[in-house]
Design a protein around this motif. Sequence first.
Motif, PDB file in Angstrom:
ATOM      1  N   GLU A  12      15.224 -24.470  20.143  1.00  0.00           N
ATOM      2  CA  GLU A  12      14.031 -25.017  20.786  1.00  0.00           C
ATOM      3  C   GLU A  12      13.438 -23.992  21.750  1.00  0.00           C
ATOM      4  O   GLU A  12      14.068 -23.637  22.750  1.00  0.00           O
ATOM      5  CB  GLU A  12      14.387 -26.294  21.547  1.00  0.00           C
ATOM      6  N   GLY A  13      12.272 -23.456  21.434  1.00  0.00           N
ATOM      7  CA  GLY A  13      11.573 -22.515  22.295  1.00  0.00           C
ATOM      8  C   GLY A  13      12.109 -21.098  22.315  1.00  0.00           C
ATOM      9  O   GLY A  13      11.691 -20.300  23.145  1.00  0.00           O
ATOM     10  N   ALA A  14      13.050 -20.743  21.433  1.00  0.00           N
ATOM     11  CA  ALA A  14      13.631 -19.399  21.454  1.00  0.00           C
ATOM     12  C   ALA A  14      13.842 -18.873  20.036  1.00  0.00           C
ATOM     13  O   ALA A  14      14.223 -19.619  19.141  1.00  0.00           O
ATOM     14  CB  ALA A  14      14.961 -19.412  22.197  1.00  0.00           C
ATOM     15  N   ILE A  15      13.585 -17.593  19.852  1.00  0.00           N
ATOM     16  CA  ILE A  15      13.793 -16.928  18.571  1.00  0.00           C
ATOM     17  C   ILE A  15      14.629 -15.682  18.833  1.00  0.00           C
ATOM     18  O   ILE A  15      14.297 -14.877  19.691  1.00  0.00           O
ATOM     19  CB  ILE A  15      12.461 -16.504  17.923  1.00  0.00           C
ATOM     20  N   SER A  16      15.698 -15.517  18.074  1.00  0.00           N
ATOM     21  CA  SER A  16      16.562 -14.347  18.189  1.00  0.00           C
ATOM     22  C   SER A  16      16.726 -13.755  16.792  1.00  0.00           C
ATOM     23  O   SER A  16      17.036 -14.478  15.843  1.00  0.00           O
ATOM     24  CB  SER A  16      17.916 -14.756  18.746  1.00  0.00           C
ATOM     25  N   CYS A  17      16.513 -12.441  16.654  1.00  0.00           N
ATOM     26  CA  CYS A  17      16.543 -11.797  15.343  1.00  0.00           C
ATOM     27  C   CYS A  17      17.544 -10.646  15.305  1.00  0.00           C
ATOM     28  O   CYS A  17      17.721  -9.936  16.291  1.00  0.00           O
ATOM     29  CB  CYS A  17      15.160 -11.258  14.999  1.00  0.00           C
ATOM     30  N   LEU A  18      18.152 -10.474  14.144  1.00  0.00           N
ATOM     31  CA  LEU A  18      19.104  -9.402  13.897  1.00  0.00           C
ATOM     32  C   LEU A  18      18.571  -8.520  12.781  1.00  0.00           C
ATOM     33  O   LEU A  18      17.980  -9.018  11.817  1.00  0.00           O
ATOM     34  CB  LEU A  18      20.455  -9.985  13.484  1.00  0.00           C
ATOM     35  N   THR A  19      18.797  -7.223  12.889  1.00  0.00           N
ATOM     36  CA  THR A  19      18.331  -6.276  11.883  1.00  0.00           C
ATOM     37  C   THR A  19      18.926  -6.619  10.525  1.00  0.00           C
ATOM     38  O   THR A  19      20.101  -6.944  10.410  1.00  0.00           O
ATOM     39  CB  THR A  19      18.729  -4.845  12.283  1.00  0.00           C
ATOM     40  N   ALA A  20      18.092  -6.526   9.477  1.00  0.00           N
ATOM     41  CA  ALA A  20      18.540  -6.767   8.104  1.00  0.00           C
ATOM     42  C   ALA A  20      18.601  -5.443   7.354  1.00  0.00           C
ATOM     43  O   ALA A  20      17.754  -4.567   7.545  1.00  0.00           O
ATOM     44  CB  ALA A  20      17.591  -7.725   7.403  1.00  0.00           C
ATOM     45  N   ASP A  21      19.595  -5.311   6.480  1.00  0.00           N
ATOM     46  CA  ASP A  21      19.698  -4.093   5.676  1.00  0.00           C
ATOM     47  C   ASP A  21      18.766  -4.198   4.455  1.00  0.00           C
ATOM     48  O   ASP A  21      18.042  -5.188   4.295  1.00  0.00           O
ATOM     49  CB  ASP A  21      21.147  -3.813   5.275  1.00  0.00           C
ATOM     50  N   ASP A  22      18.789  -3.196   3.599  1.00  0.00           N
ATOM     51  CA  ASP A  22      17.879  -3.159   2.453  1.00  0.00           C
ATOM     52  C   ASP A  22      18.078  -4.307   1.470  1.00  0.00           C
ATOM     53  O   ASP A  22      17.162  -4.670   0.742  1.00  0.00           O
ATOM     54  CB  ASP A  22      18.004  -1.820   1.715  1.00  0.00           C
ATOM     55  N   SER A  23      19.272  -4.907   1.453  1.00  0.00           N
ATOM     56  CA  SER A  23      19.514  -6.036   0.553  1.00  0.00           C
ATOM     57  C   SER A  23      19.168  -7.374   1.211  1.00  0.00           C
ATOM     58  O   SER A  23      19.300  -8.422   0.588  1.00  0.00           O
ATOM     59  CB  SER A  23      20.967  -6.033   0.072  1.00  0.00           C
ATOM     60  N   GLY A  24      18.736  -7.349   2.470  1.00  0.00           N
ATOM     61  CA  GLY A  24      18.345  -8.565   3.173  1.00  0.00           C
ATOM     62  C   GLY A  24      19.461  -9.226   3.951  1.00  0.00           C
ATOM     63  O   GLY A  24      19.263 -10.267   4.566  1.00  0.00           O
ATOM     64  N   ASP A  25      20.651  -8.620   3.937  1.00  0.00           N
ATOM     65  CA  ASP A  25      21.770  -9.152   4.717  1.00  0.00           C
ATOM     66  C   ASP A  25      21.680  -8.638   6.153  1.00  0.00           C
ATOM     67  O   ASP A  25      21.133  -7.569   6.408  1.00  0.00           O
ATOM     68  CB  ASP A  25      23.108  -8.706   4.117  1.00  0.00           C
ATOM     69  N   VAL A  26      22.242  -9.394   7.098  1.00  0.00           N
ATOM     70  CA  VAL A  26      22.288  -8.929   8.482  1.00  0.00           C
ATOM     71  C   VAL A  26      23.104  -7.641   8.523  1.00  0.00           C
ATOM     72  O   VAL A  26      24.190  -7.549   7.961  1.00  0.00           O
ATOM     73  CB  VAL A  26      22.906  -9.999   9.400  1.00  0.00           C
ATOM     74  N   ASP A  27      22.547  -6.628   9.166  1.00  0.00           N
ATOM     75  CA  ASP A  27      23.186  -5.315   9.275  1.00  0.00           C
ATOM     76  C   ASP A  27      24.169  -5.336  10.444  1.00  0.00           C
ATOM     77  O   ASP A  27      23.777  -5.230  11.597  1.00  0.00           O
ATOM     78  CB  ASP A  27      22.128  -4.239   9.465  1.00  0.00           C
ATOM     79  N   ARG A  28      25.440  -5.471  10.150  1.00  0.00           N
ATOM     80  CA  ARG A  28      26.472  -5.563  11.188  1.00  0.00           C
ATOM     81  C   ARG A  28      26.705  -4.227  11.896  1.00  0.00           C
ATOM     82  O   ARG A  28      27.381  -4.180  12.924  1.00  0.00           O
ATOM     83  CB  ARG A  28      27.792  -6.050  10.584  1.00  0.00           C
ATOM     84  N   ASN A  29      26.129  -3.145  11.390  1.00  0.00           N
ATOM     85  CA  ASN A  29      26.275  -1.830  12.021  1.00  0.00           C
ATOM     86  C   ASN A  29      25.174  -1.545  13.029  1.00  0.00           C
ATOM     87  O   ASN A  29      25.168  -0.501  13.659  1.00  0.00           O
ATOM     88  CB  ASN A  29      26.304  -0.733  10.950  1.00  0.00           C
ATOM     89  N   ASP A  30      24.210  -2.439  13.159  1.00  0.00           N
ATOM     90  CA  ASP A  30      23.096  -2.262  14.101  1.00  0.00           C
ATOM     91  C   ASP A  30      23.316  -3.226  15.261  1.00  0.00           C
ATOM     92  O   ASP A  30      23.421  -4.437  15.060  1.00  0.00           O
ATOM     93  CB  ASP A  30      21.770  -2.536  13.405  1.00  0.00           C
ATOM     94  N   ASP A  31      23.380  -2.705  16.477  1.00  0.00           N
ATOM     95  CA  ASP A  31      23.678  -3.526  17.646  1.00  0.00           C
ATOM     96  C   ASP A  31      22.467  -4.219  18.263  1.00  0.00           C
ATOM     97  O   ASP A  31      22.616  -4.968  19.219  1.00  0.00           O
ATOM     98  CB  ASP A  31      24.342  -2.671  18.728  1.00  0.00           C
ATOM     99  N   TRP A  32      21.271  -3.985  17.752  1.00  0.00           N
ATOM    100  CA  TRP A  32      20.074  -4.550  18.360  1.00  0.00           C
ATOM    101  C   TRP A  32      19.925  -6.028  18.016  1.00  0.00           C
ATOM    102  O   TRP A  32      20.090  -6.443  16.880  1.00  0.00           O
ATOM    103  CB  TRP A  32      18.822  -3.810  17.914  1.00  0.00           C
ATOM    104  N   THR A  33      19.568  -6.815  19.016  1.00  0.00           N
ATOM    105  CA  THR A  33      19.133  -8.198  18.844  1.00  0.00           C
ATOM    106  C   THR A  33      17.740  -8.271  19.450  1.00  0.00           C
ATOM    107  O   THR A  33      17.510  -7.757  20.546  1.00  0.00           O
ATOM    108  CB  THR A  33      20.069  -9.178  19.584  1.00  0.00           C
TER     109      THR A  33
END
Length: 90
Positions: A12-33
């Motif tokens: 509610e009222g908040a959006i948090s995004c994680l980097t996606a790799d080329d296949s569309g999966d969340v990139d666990r090697n990227d620390d940015w949120t």
Amino acid sequence: MHATQVRCLSAEGAISCLTADDSGDVDRNDDWTYGVPSDVAWTSGGTFHDGRWPECLPPTGRGLSDVVRLTWVEVAAGETGWRDVVAVAC
């Protein structure tokens, strides 16, 4: 300005995004949120929208969105820095 493909979660009222790799999966090697303002400018199908929740992002914690593209700028204040999201492309 920079662009990054991401997958986002919403509460509610908040959006948090994680980097996606080329296949569309969340990139666990990227620390940015990325925190996305709820009134961010966004585009969908070539149409510009200003000042309301992007339709491609889930409104309340319904799991990850499809891959979307964020446009962001780098901000620095003293020794602190962050990426400020300025637009979403659905």
